[in-house]
Write a protein that holds these residues in place. Sequence first.
Motif, PDB file in Angstrom:
ATOM      1  N   UNK A 211       0.808  -1.221   0.000  1.00 49.77           N
ATOM      2  CA  UNK A 211       0.000   0.000   0.000  1.00 49.77           C
ATOM      3  C   UNK A 211       0.844   1.274   0.000  1.00 49.77           C
ATOM      4  N   UNK A 212       2.146   1.159  -0.164  1.00 51.34           N
ATOM      5  CA  UNK A 212       2.992   2.346  -0.188  1.00 51.34           C
ATOM      6  C   UNK A 212       4.147   2.241   0.792  1.00 51.34           C
ATOM      7  N   UNK A 213       5.017   3.239   0.759  1.00 54.71           N
ATOM      8  CA  UNK A 213       6.216   3.234   1.594  1.00 54.71           C
ATOM      9  C   UNK A 213       5.884   3.668   3.016  1.00 54.71           C
ATOM     10  N   UNK A 214       6.334   2.890   3.989  1.00 56.69           N
ATOM     11  CA  UNK A 214       6.143   3.213   5.408  1.00 56.69           C
ATOM     12  C   UNK A 214       7.487   3.074   6.122  1.00 56.69           C
ATOM     13  N   UNK A 215       7.733   3.839   7.181  1.00 58.78           N
ATOM     14  CA  UNK A 215       6.841   4.813   7.808  1.00 58.78           C
ATOM     15  C   UNK A 215       6.900   6.210   7.168  1.00 58.78           C
ATOM     16  N   UNK A 216       7.847   6.459   6.230  1.00 56.98           N
ATOM     17  CA  UNK A 216       7.912   7.739   5.527  1.00 56.98           C
ATOM     18  C   UNK A 216       8.608   7.505   4.191  1.00 56.98           C
ATOM     19  N   UNK A 217       8.425   8.422   3.257  1.00 55.96           N
ATOM     20  CA  UNK A 217       9.041   8.285   1.940  1.00 55.96           C
ATOM     21  C   UNK A 217      10.364   9.024   1.830  1.00 55.96           C
TER      22      UNK A 217
ATOM     23  N   UNK B 155      16.893  -2.634  -1.015  1.00 51.44           N
ATOM     24  CA  UNK B 155      16.224  -1.339  -0.906  1.00 51.44           C
ATOM     25  C   UNK B 155      14.700  -1.454  -0.951  1.00 51.44           C
ATOM     26  N   UNK B 156      14.178  -2.663  -1.163  1.00 51.60           N
ATOM     27  CA  UNK B 156      12.729  -2.828  -1.071  1.00 51.60           C
ATOM     28  C   UNK B 156      12.249  -2.802   0.371  1.00 51.60           C
ATOM     29  N   UNK B 157      13.088  -3.269   1.292  1.00 51.39           N
ATOM     30  CA  UNK B 157      12.768  -3.253   2.729  1.00 51.39           C
ATOM     31  C   UNK B 157      14.086  -3.015   3.455  1.00 51.39           C
ATOM     32  N   UNK B 158      14.476  -1.770   3.500  1.00 54.24           N
ATOM     33  CA  UNK B 158      15.840  -1.442   3.958  1.00 54.24           C
ATOM     34  C   UNK B 158      16.084  -1.803   5.414  1.00 54.24           C
ATOM     35  N   UNK B 159      15.034  -1.861   6.213  1.00 51.80           N
ATOM     36  CA  UNK B 159      15.191  -2.110   7.653  1.00 51.80           C
ATOM     37  C   UNK B 159      15.343  -3.591   7.992  1.00 51.80           C
ATOM     38  N   UNK B 160      15.036  -4.501   7.074  1.00 50.19           N
ATOM     39  CA  UNK B 160      14.813  -5.905   7.384  1.00 50.19           C
ATOM     40  C   UNK B 160      16.064  -6.772   7.172  1.00 50.19           C
ATOM     41  N   UNK B 161      16.349  -7.604   8.188  1.00 45.87           N
ATOM     42  CA  UNK B 161      17.435  -8.591   8.113  1.00 45.87           C
ATOM     43  C   UNK B 161      16.893  -9.931   8.607  1.00 45.87           C
ATOM     44  N   UNK B 162      17.426 -11.026   8.011  1.00 44.64           N
ATOM     45  CA  UNK B 162      16.999 -12.366   8.384  1.00 44.64           C
ATOM     46  C   UNK B 162      18.184 -13.207   8.827  1.00 44.64           C
TER      47      UNK B 162
END
Length: 464
Positions: free
Chosen positions: A396-402, A436-443
């Motif tokens: 639904x868009x970029x969160x938490x800010x663009x 860069x699709x989910x810059x915060x995420x690590x697995x």
Amino acid sequence: MRLGRRLAVAVCTLVVASGTAGPALAQDPAPSTLQVHAPPQRADVTVAAEVALAGEDGSPVAGATVLVERRVDGSWGSPVSLVTDADGRASLDVRLARDADDNVLRASYDGDAGHAASATGPVRLRLEKRSTRLRVSGPGRVVDERRVTVEVRWQTLGGLGVSGPVNLFRRDRGGDWRPAARVRTGEQGWAAITVRPRVDTRWKARARPLDWVTGDRSGVHRVDNVPPGDPVRLPDGAPRPRIELPAQPHAKGRGPHAVVTRVPGAVWRQMTGRTWHRGCPVGRASLRLLRINYWDYHGYRRRGELVAHADAVGQLAGALEELHRKHLPLRSLYREDRFGWSDRLHGADDYRSMAAGNSSAFNCRGVVGRPSTLSPHSYGRSFDVNTWENPYRSAQGTVPNEWWMSHSHARVAWRSTTHAVVQVMARHGLRWTYGTGDTQHFDAGGGPARMVSRWSLCGGVVCD
């Protein structure tokens, strides 16, 4: 003949009466009055204490020996012998002590043939109080986690040290004044305490009057607590998080001081109905609580915590330990149950967590923007880091800010695998899965095979 005989008896009686009378009785000595007097004077000054001896009619008693004693530390000292002059007076030089109980005299006169004995009883010589000045001083700043010495100095206006009790008060930033310590100044009028304040503090002191000096209240001394690390400097145009969280507790122990335990009962009760609920793929037995120190954006060391799978918590702890050693900061490290339940996500409210820039791991919820799909965080092997500066492109868009999606920062925001944080994560087996699709995420590596193909499970959309 009879008349002659009577006359002879009368003459004989008169002679006997006058010849056998005893000596006249001696008069009692006249009462005497003894006084001791000295003009009021300040301590440490010698004053002439005057003794005055007078008869009943107020006339001076000259040449009389008078004994004078002084009380020191509760005991009477050896008497000093004085002789009154023609005016019935004698004087004794007395250096006034600072303790009024040590300025007590008594005088005694044993009397003589003409004057009865007399004594004064204890006579306290009056002290004039010196005016004083009370000050609180010390460094104006202290590096957090280090100690600072707060000094108290109590002196007369003439520079003499005042020894006595002083009450020290402290006010922490945002708090009220409260008693901090009761110190006693030494002979030089100086005392000190050593503290580790951890916050900005204000200090003041109060001293009550003593026998020889007035009391006083000090001014306020300010000690600013400054960070031991470098604060994060963000670009002027960068937006700030929409939710402001309170600072977490101060760091505990040295270095990262990572502690991994099973999830305590109190923590599990807080998680239940938020980050964990029925139908989650992992349970309490598979999860671990990690408590660890980290550097915050203000340059201070804080202590945060997260919940992760037992198979991944070691990797997360190792990565966070290296971030600490390299002074790579986090905004905060709260468990996501803090943010309450979200109907949109069917788990804890990750929208609020991201709006605060929080970093977190386990949260049994749906994917942001696609709640019907289980998030990788539901397994406790995923880690979102500095979520405000590292946005996520949801369905639904970029969160938490663009704004931050097109910006990077050397310490807190990454857009390539060459960034220091991404490289730290990689060294501990934490993949920057979606770039860069989910810059915060690590697995973390390992886990169920179905987690390997998240991209296909989420229909080609980033699956956070």
